[in-house]
Design a protein around this motif. Structure first.
Motif, short mmCIF file in Angstrom:
data_model
loop_
_atom_site.label_atom_id
_atom_site.label_comp_id
_atom_site.label_asym_id
_atom_site.label_seq_id
_atom_site.Cartn_x
_atom_site.Cartn_y
_atom_site.Cartn_z
N CYS A 165 -14.73 -102.63 -7.76
CA CYS A 165 -15.36 -101.34 -7.50
C CYS A 165 -15.11 -100.36 -8.65
N LEU A 166 -13.87 -100.35 -9.16
CA LEU A 166 -13.55 -99.50 -10.31
C LEU A 166 -14.33 -99.92 -11.55
N TYR A 167 -14.47 -101.23 -11.71
CA TYR A 167 -15.20 -101.77 -12.86
C TYR A 167 -16.65 -101.27 -12.84
N VAL A 168 -17.27 -101.30 -11.65
CA VAL A 168 -18.64 -100.83 -11.51
C VAL A 168 -18.71 -99.32 -11.71
N LEU A 169 -17.76 -98.60 -11.12
CA LEU A 169 -17.79 -97.13 -11.20
C LEU A 169 -17.58 -96.61 -12.62
N THR A 170 -16.84 -97.36 -13.44
CA THR A 170 -16.56 -96.89 -14.81
C THR A 170 -17.57 -97.39 -15.83
N ASP A 188 -20.44 -96.74 -17.67
CA ASP A 188 -21.34 -95.67 -18.09
C ASP A 188 -21.50 -94.60 -17.01
N ASN A 189 -20.37 -94.21 -16.40
CA ASN A 189 -20.37 -93.19 -15.34
C ASN A 189 -19.26 -92.19 -15.67
N TRP A 190 -19.62 -91.07 -16.27
CA TRP A 190 -18.65 -90.15 -16.85
C TRP A 190 -17.59 -89.65 -15.86
N PRO A 191 -17.92 -89.22 -14.64
CA PRO A 191 -16.87 -88.68 -13.76
C PRO A 191 -15.71 -89.66 -13.55
N ALA A 192 -16.03 -90.91 -13.22
CA ALA A 192 -14.97 -91.90 -12.98
C ALA A 192 -14.26 -92.28 -14.28
N THR A 193 -15.04 -92.46 -15.34
CA THR A 193 -14.47 -92.84 -16.64
C THR A 193 -13.48 -91.79 -17.12
N ASN A 194 -13.88 -90.54 -17.05
CA ASN A 194 -13.01 -89.46 -17.55
C ASN A 194 -11.76 -89.32 -16.69
N LYS A 239 -10.84 -107.93 -14.33
CA LYS A 239 -11.49 -106.66 -13.96
C LYS A 239 -10.75 -105.48 -14.55
N ALA A 240 -9.39 -105.57 -14.56
CA ALA A 240 -8.60 -104.50 -15.18
C ALA A 240 -8.96 -104.37 -16.65
N ASN A 241 -9.12 -105.50 -17.34
CA ASN A 241 -9.52 -105.47 -18.74
C ASN A 241 -10.91 -104.88 -18.91
N GLY A 242 -11.81 -105.26 -17.98
CA GLY A 242 -13.16 -104.70 -18.03
C GLY A 242 -13.15 -103.20 -17.83
N ILE A 243 -12.31 -102.72 -16.93
CA ILE A 243 -12.19 -101.28 -16.71
C ILE A 243 -11.68 -100.60 -17.98
N MET A 244 -10.66 -101.21 -18.62
CA MET A 244 -10.12 -100.63 -19.85
C MET A 244 -11.20 -100.53 -20.93
N ARG A 245 -12.04 -101.56 -21.02
CA ARG A 245 -13.13 -101.52 -22.01
C ARG A 245 -14.11 -100.40 -21.67
N ASN A 246 -14.34 -100.19 -20.37
CA ASN A 246 -15.30 -99.16 -19.96
C ASN A 246 -14.83 -97.75 -20.30
N ILE A 247 -13.50 -97.54 -20.35
CA ILE A 247 -13.00 -96.16 -20.49
C ILE A 247 -12.51 -95.83 -21.89
N VAL A 248 -12.56 -96.79 -22.83
CA VAL A 248 -12.15 -96.45 -24.20
C VAL A 248 -13.18 -95.53 -24.83
N PRO A 249 -12.77 -94.63 -25.77
CA PRO A 249 -11.40 -94.46 -26.29
C PRO A 249 -10.52 -93.67 -25.32
N ILE A 250 -9.26 -94.10 -25.26
CA ILE A 250 -8.29 -93.45 -24.38
C ILE A 250 -7.48 -92.45 -25.21
#
Length: 624
Positions: free
Chosen positions: A166-171, A173-179, A203-214
């Motif tokens: 669910c986090l992977y999908v939410l992050t 290209d979705n700014w509120p969750a990503t930020n 999925k954790a790795n996928g989430i990390m890719r979605n939110i870079v740059p950190i």
């Protein structure tokens, strides 16, 4: 479902779950009876067990029914009851974690399964539409979902995996969750700590890719996510399963299930227990879950490959010479933004190059994953697969693996990479030929009958695979011997394809094959085909603009060196006259490209047009 007896309401929900699984016709029948609305009503039932079973039935509807069902759920206001469950689940979860011994195991299992169902519904709804995603953003799900990942060692794997998905999908290209994720150091540290190569960590790795740059001060800001975390995790997953063996095992389990007497199946389905599945069904589900882990790994790897340095060289404008067909008021559109350039000395560029260098080692497992199995597609004759869920995930794996290969070879075929590899190409010829043959082996198993009902996956395989062939052909240009049957298939595919991009990829692949120096006959066949795609006095409009430009550019490229053995075809076939006669038709075709709507295509058209004029003059000057 509207009975005053809660037991009847509960088992009505259970019956719906059983009836809809892998049975589209029954699902559609129930949809016509407003089953979605009835189940959403039961989410507010006074009996907890009814609510739990209604949630499970809605979850199954989401997964089996796809976007249409999810859209119906959203329109029937499913988010209102779902929102009330989030704080209740959080409170109960905290109590279980603080005092696990005070709660019965059955009660815990019920809550975890219910949480899994609710999270799965929310992730499916998130993929339905921007309207649904925006509404879900208002629920503030990130802390709720991260609590499952933070306590993953004490919770069931399936529930934690659903939270991660669910986090992977939410992050994505979705700014509120990503930020919210990237700015919370505790969250990013938690994600970094999940390193075991299983579905949860992927999925954790996928989430990390979605939110870079950190941003600093998070420790994740100093880590190259792709090179140091994602790729080392993906490699063992890709090598962890043989699709051929998985297909064979699935067929054995299907045979076992078919051998169970109908009366026994009925007793299993009607047993008053939560798990109403046979041992073979449970193992099939486990196998499907393992295959989906590989699919997820490929999905993440496709994203890694897509961020590699752009293989297309920048288009340079000639200075001091104006194009008489260019509008003066459009000059400001052609100014390059200096801030957008990728400086070769920047750390980001170096990271991309390091990641790109690691990708060739993944080619072998990817080639293995593109090979179809007996269960990969529905029968060409029509009808359903013996086990649709396994067929669905197998075909998805093949297509994802091809997408990864496509991006890998786009990177390897880029001008910068190609210049560095010219010395090695001859040494690596055998590997290039083997890769080429493996892709064709896969396509041979797919077959060319892709227009029947239910054969979308076969079509998708060809669509992606031709791009892979083009990339391979560019990397080993002049070294691959064109085979008559392969050339014929590519030309037929180019003719029959409705998609312009497909035509361009076929032409690009044929262009590279035509440049094998000793294959004079194949060169002539390919070049004669290209001539049918460009304008002539008797055929003023040939192919659409993009294929036309690709074919014209190909002819110029193939015959740019008059000393090659196959240049005899150019002279004997009087190709120079054909190209000279096409100039006016090409000019007209280029003028027909809308400069504002198709800026890059217009620019390329003008470049090819100028190259054609210069090439005709050059070949005339040779007087051969």
């Amino acid at each position: 479902m509207e009975s005053p007896d809660p037991a009847e309401r509960k088992w009505a929900c259970v019956a719906v779950s059983n009836l809809i699984q892998n049975d589209p016709s029954t699902r559609r029948l129930l949809q016509g009876k407003n089953i979605v609305g009835a189940l959403i009503t039961r989410l507010s039932d006074s009996e907890e067990e009814v609510v739990v079973e209604a949630g499970g039935a809605l979850r199954n509807l989401c997964i089996d029914g796809g976007y249409d069902i999810c859209a119906e759920m959203y329109n029937k206001n499913i988010l209102t009851p779902l929102k009330t469950f989030i704080p209740k689940i959080s409170t109960t979860l905290s109590q279980f974690l603080e005092n696990p011994k005070t709660s019965p195991e059955n009660a815990q299992k019920l809550v975890y399964e219910f949480a899994d169902n609710i999270i799965t519904i929310l992730w499916c709804l998130s993929e339905t539409s921007n309207k649904a995603l925006n509404a879900i953003n208002q629920i503030a799900l990130v802390p709720f979902l991260m609590s499952f990942l933070g306590s993953r060692s004490k919770l069931p794997v399936s529930t934690v995996t659903s939270a991660a998905q669910c986090l992977y999908v939410l992050t994505d290209d979705n700014w509120p969750a990503t930020n919210e994720l990237r700015t919370n150091g505790a969250y990013t540290a938690c994600l970094l700590s999940i390193v075991v190569p299983d579905e949860e960590s992927l999925k954790a790795n996928g989430i990390m890719r979605n939110i870079v740059p950190i941003p600093p001060p998070s420790i994740a800001s100093t880590v190259d996510i792709d090179r140091d975390i994602v790729l080392p995790t993906l490699e063992p997953v890709l090598a962890s399963i043989s699709t051929a063996e998985a297909s064979q095992r699935a067929q054995e389990l299907i045979a076992q299930e078919d051998s169970i007497p109908e009366i026994q199946k009925l007793s299993l389905k009607n047993a008053l227990k939560m798990d109403h599945r046979s041992p073979s069904e449970i193992e099939l589900e486990r196998l499907e879950r393992k295959l989906k882990t590989v699919q997820l790994a490929l999905e993440i790897l496709t994203g890694v490959c897509a961020t590699l340095p752009d293989p297309e060289p920048p288009v340079e404008e000639e200075v001091g010479e104006e194009d008489p067909e260019r509008d003066n008021d459009d000059e400001d559109m052609d100014q390059d933004d200096p801030d957008m350039e990728d400086d070769e000395n920047t750390p980001d560029h170096a990271d991309k190059q390091a990641t790109s260098a690691a990708l060739p080692s993944l080619v072998a497992p990817l080639l293995s994953l593109i090979q179809p199995t007996p269960l990969s597609f529905p029968p060409i004759s029509g009808g359903l697969s013996p086990h649709p869920p396994t067929t669905s995930v197998l075909s998805a794996i093949h297509i994802r693996a091809l997408e990864c290969l496509n991006n890998v070879f786009l990177s390897l075929a880029s001008p910068a990479r190609s210049q560095n590899q010219n010395v090695d190409r001859g040494v690596q010829k055998d590997s290039g030929v083997k890769i080429w043959e493996e892709v064709w082996k896969a396509l041979s198993a797919v077959g060319t009958e892709v227009e029947g009902p239910g054969q979308e996956s076969r079509r998708d395989m060809w669509q992606v695979a031709v791009g892979v062939l083009w990339g391979i052909a560019v990397v080993w240009k002049g070294l691959l011997i064109p085979q008559e049957e392969q050339v014929k298939i590519l030309m037929q595919l180019c003719e029959s394809a409705a998609d312009v991009n497909m035509k361009v990829k076929c032409i690009g692949t044929l262009e590279c094959l035509a440049q094998h120096p000793e294959s004079i006959d194949a060169n002539r066949v390919i070049s004669n085909y290209f001539l049918t795609l460009i304008p002539s006095p008797t055929r003023p409009t040939a192919a659409p603009a993009e294929p036309l430009l690709q074919a014209l550019s190909a002819l110029i490229d193939v015959y740019s060196d008059e000393n090659l053995p196959y240049d005899i075809n150019f002279r004997q076939g009087d190709y120079l006259a054909a190209l000279a006669a096409s100039v006016e038709g090409v000019r007209k075709a280029v003028r027909g490209i809308d400069r504002k709507r198709e800026r890059e295509l217009r620019r390329r058209g003008e470049e090819v047009r100028d190259n054609l004029v210069a090439f005709v003059e050059y070949r005339r000057g040779l007087r051969l």
